[in-house]
Design a protein around this motif. Structure first.
Motif, PDB file in Angstrom:
ATOM      1  N   THR A   1     -13.789  -3.306  -0.432  1.00 29.35           N
ATOM      2  CA  THR A   1     -12.951  -2.551  -1.365  1.00 29.35           C
ATOM      3  C   THR A   1     -13.815  -1.507  -2.045  1.00 29.35           C
ATOM      4  OG1 THR A   1     -11.617  -4.521  -1.761  1.00 29.35           O
ATOM      5  CG2 THR A   1     -11.344  -2.687  -3.293  1.00 29.35           C
TER       6      THR A   1
ATOM      7  N   SER B   1       0.840  -1.195   0.000  1.00 24.39           N
ATOM      8  CA  SER B   1       0.000   0.000   0.000  1.00 24.39           C
ATOM      9  C   SER B   1       0.871   1.239   0.000  1.00 24.39           C
ATOM     10  CB  SER B   1      -0.899   0.013   1.235  1.00 24.39           C
ATOM     11  OG  SER B   1      -1.557   1.258   1.373  1.00 24.39           O
TER      12      SER B   1
ATOM     13  N   ILE C   1      -4.525   1.446   0.717  1.00 22.75           N
ATOM     14  CA  ILE C   1      -5.072   2.272  -0.358  1.00 22.75           C
ATOM     15  C   ILE C   1      -4.393   1.899  -1.671  1.00 22.75           C
ATOM     16  CG2 ILE C   1      -5.671   4.178   1.188  1.00 22.75           C
ATOM     17  CD1 ILE C   1      -3.146   5.615   0.285  1.00 22.75           C
ATOM     18  N   GLY C   2      -4.921   2.449  -2.761  1.00 22.00           N
ATOM     19  CA  GLY C   2      -4.323   2.205  -4.064  1.00 22.00           C
ATOM     20  C   GLY C   2      -4.531   0.794  -4.574  1.00 22.00           C
ATOM     21  N   GLN C   3      -5.623   0.126  -4.167  1.00 19.39           N
ATOM     22  CA  GLN C   3      -5.852  -1.258  -4.564  1.00 19.39           C
ATOM     23  C   GLN C   3      -6.777  -1.337  -5.778  1.00 19.39           C
ATOM     24  OE1 GLN C   3      -4.014  -3.637  -2.898  1.00 19.39           O
ATOM     25  NE2 GLN C   3      -3.199  -1.706  -2.099  1.00 19.39           N
ATOM     26  N   PRO C   4      -6.571  -2.339  -6.653  1.00 24.98           N
ATOM     27  CA  PRO C   4      -7.466  -2.490  -7.811  1.00 24.98           C
ATOM     28  C   PRO C   4      -8.862  -2.891  -7.362  1.00 24.98           C
ATOM     29  CG  PRO C   4      -5.988  -4.383  -7.613  1.00 24.98           C
ATOM     30  CD  PRO C   4      -5.518  -3.356  -6.609  1.00 24.98           C
ATOM     31  N   PHE C   5      -9.843  -2.430  -8.095  1.00 26.94           N
ATOM     32  CA  PHE C   5     -11.225  -2.765  -7.750  1.00 26.94           C
ATOM     33  C   PHE C   5     -11.489  -4.214  -8.153  1.00 26.94           C
ATOM     34  CE2 PHE C   5     -15.934  -2.169  -8.111  1.00 26.94           C
ATOM     35  CZ  PHE C   5     -16.122  -1.762  -6.798  1.00 26.94           C
TER      36      PHE C   5
ATOM     37  N   SER D   1     -12.555   3.935  -4.809  1.00 25.97           N
ATOM     38  CA  SER D   1     -11.386   4.808  -4.652  1.00 25.97           C
ATOM     39  C   SER D   1     -10.086   4.023  -4.537  1.00 25.97           C
ATOM     40  CB  SER D   1     -11.547   5.664  -3.399  1.00 25.97           C
ATOM     41  OG  SER D   1     -11.562   4.839  -2.234  1.00 25.97           O
ATOM     42  N   GLY D   2     -10.164   2.702  -4.303  1.00 22.14           N
ATOM     43  CA  GLY D   2      -8.977   1.894  -4.085  1.00 22.14           C
ATOM     44  C   GLY D   2      -8.684   1.639  -2.623  1.00 22.14           C
ATOM     45  N   THR D   3      -9.504   2.221  -1.731  1.00 23.07           N
ATOM     46  CA  THR D   3      -9.347   1.950  -0.301  1.00 23.07           C
ATOM     47  C   THR D   3      -9.892   0.557   0.016  1.00 23.07           C
ATOM     48  OG1 THR D   3      -9.623   4.296   0.208  1.00 23.07           O
ATOM     49  CG2 THR D   3      -9.902   2.747   2.019  1.00 23.07           C
ATOM     50  N   GLN D   4      -9.130  -0.216   0.765  1.00 19.88           N
ATOM     51  CA  GLN D   4      -9.545  -1.567   1.140  1.00 19.88           C
ATOM     52  C   GLN D   4      -9.464  -1.722   2.650  1.00 19.88           C
ATOM     53  OE1 GLN D   4      -7.312  -5.471   0.190  1.00 19.88           O
ATOM     54  NE2 GLN D   4      -8.880  -5.304  -1.406  1.00 19.88           N
TER      55      GLN D   4
END
Length: 422
Positions: free
Chosen positions: A385, A272, A334-338, A388-391
């Motif tokens: 998830t 992340s 954060i920054g995670q693929p949907f 926005s990419g927040t998980q």
């Protein structure tokens, strides 16, 4: 091994105060740098320089002074088999670490702040790793370290505590500037110096206390820091105050109802981007306000800190009574693929929420292997998830005979809209 078994959780900003936790930290591999600030022989290809040492010399408080000695940095790696319950050091325990941590934080000057960092970089006393108390300089101490902020500058602090049966060492030229003998028989050595490695100079100040009960406390402050203007964060006198703090003595009583420190935590194999302190604070405020339907957590949710590994922020707390090995963990990256809703990993199930987020649930059983026994455990995990990419992952891990936290409550925590980036 399940995340909740592999590392330990976090607490709120340590300068604000330590919330006693109900679970014991469990480190798995630790490497210690044991550094002797005396002049040393440079390693091949390195340039290592220390101040010239005058000898003979008189040092205040020393009846005699021995000639300088050569020293060198050395690295020692230990496998932590015991956590805070190392049988070779019966004076130390998880509650003792908590009490010492509180005493150390209280001894810091009012205008000094501990930098936002992972739990083990927040002046938390860690387990003692050694198995031979006779080797007092190698693994026989507990240490706490952090970056300290003071005004617009920053520097590093490391404080170590050990029990010693050895006499106070002699005064050695180049090792100290002054030796003080206090009214109770405590001896404190101080040293304000520098060294250069490959022409990069590091300033440092050290105070070492040898107390009548056999405690040895060493506080070492330097101007080593990245990303901010650097300065040694504490004066010599402030270091003396720290090493003579009563709560750091090995014989200091542990206050009633003091529990072991919280567990370190990791966020898993996914990497992340860093999460800013301001964002973590906003999420903590959200977590504090989530109704828990009478669930008892120790400490409460709302103490996210950077993860030990993996990036993001996380926290692990205990469920029920302090001694119970039932855990609740929360991690946010954060920054995670949907994700594709119809193809969750493993045996998980997935569905889309009204706000567009994807919620995945999973239940598992596994065996947690410890140094002396293996324990059958089960877990219930909810991951949300967002576009926005927040998980957000919330996990309840318990022994096989116990029931995890309800699916509904885990979903209520993980799907709270306030846990998205803002």
């Amino acid at each position: 091994m399940h995340d909740a078994e592999k590392a330990d959780g976090t607490v709120s900003h340590w300068k604000v105060g330590l919330t006693c936790a109900a679970v014991v930290a469990a480190a798995y591999l630790a490497a210690g740098l044991l550094f002797d600030p005396a002049p040393s022989t440079p390693q091949s290809g390195d340039s290592y320089v220390t101040p010239p040492v005058q000898f003979p010399v008189q040092i205040p408080g020393c009846e005699t002074v021995e000639p300088p000695r050569n020293g060198s940095p050395s690295s020692v790696v230990f496998l932590d088999k015991y956590g805070y319950d190392n049988p070779f050091y019966p004076w130390f325990s998880g509650p003792k670490a908590t009490a010492m941590t509180e005493a150390l934080h209280a001894a810091l000057p009012e205008d000094v702040e501990i930098a936002y960092a992972s739990l083990q970089q927040s002046l938390l006393f860690e387990p003692i790793l050694g198995e031979d108390p006779k080797q007092e300089n190698y693994g026989s101490d507990t240490a706490a370290h952090a970056t300290l902020l003071r005004g617009d500058r920053a520097g590093a602090l490391r404080v170590s505590v050990r029990q010693s049966a050895q006499p106070v060492p002699p005064c050695v030229a180049g090792d100290l500037d002054e030796r003080r003998t206090l009214a109770d028989g405590t001896i404190v050595d101080t040293h304000d110096t520098w060294h250069e490695m490959n022409r990069v100079r590091t300033l440092s100040r050290t105070a070492t206390a040898y107390l009548p009960d056999g405690t040895v406390v060493r506080a070492h402050a330097t101007d080593e820091v990245t990303g901010r203007a650097a300065a040694v964060p504490l004066t010599v006198e402030e270091l003396v105050t720290i090493v003579t703090t009563p709560g750091l003595r090995v014989t200091a009583p542990i206050p009633p109802a003091t529990f072991a420190p919280p567990r370190w935590c990791i966020t898993g194999v996914k990497q992340s981007p860093p999460i800013a302190e301001a964002q973590a604070r906003r999420w903590n405020a959200v977590l504090v306000g989530i109704p828990l339907d009478g669930l008892t957590l120790s400490p409460p949710l709302g103490a996210l800190l950077p993860a030990y590994m993996g990036g993001g922020v996380c926290q692990i707390v205990g469920l029920g009574i302090p001694e119970q090995d039932s855990l609740l963990s929360i991690k946010i990256i954060i920054g995670q693929p949907f994700p594709q809703q119809d193809s969750p990993d493993n045996d998980a199930t997935s569905r889309r929420l009204a706000d567009g987020a994807v919620l995945t649930t999973e239940e598992s059983q596994y065996t947690a292997s410890g140094p002396t026994k293996s324990t059958a455990r089960r877990s219930r995990t909810v991951t949300v998830t967002r576009p926005s990419g927040t998980q957000i992952t919330v996990d309840s891990s318990v022994t096989a005979a116990d029931e995890p936290v309800s699916q509904a409550l885990l979903e209520a925590i993980a799907s709270n809209p306030g846990l998205d980036v803002s």
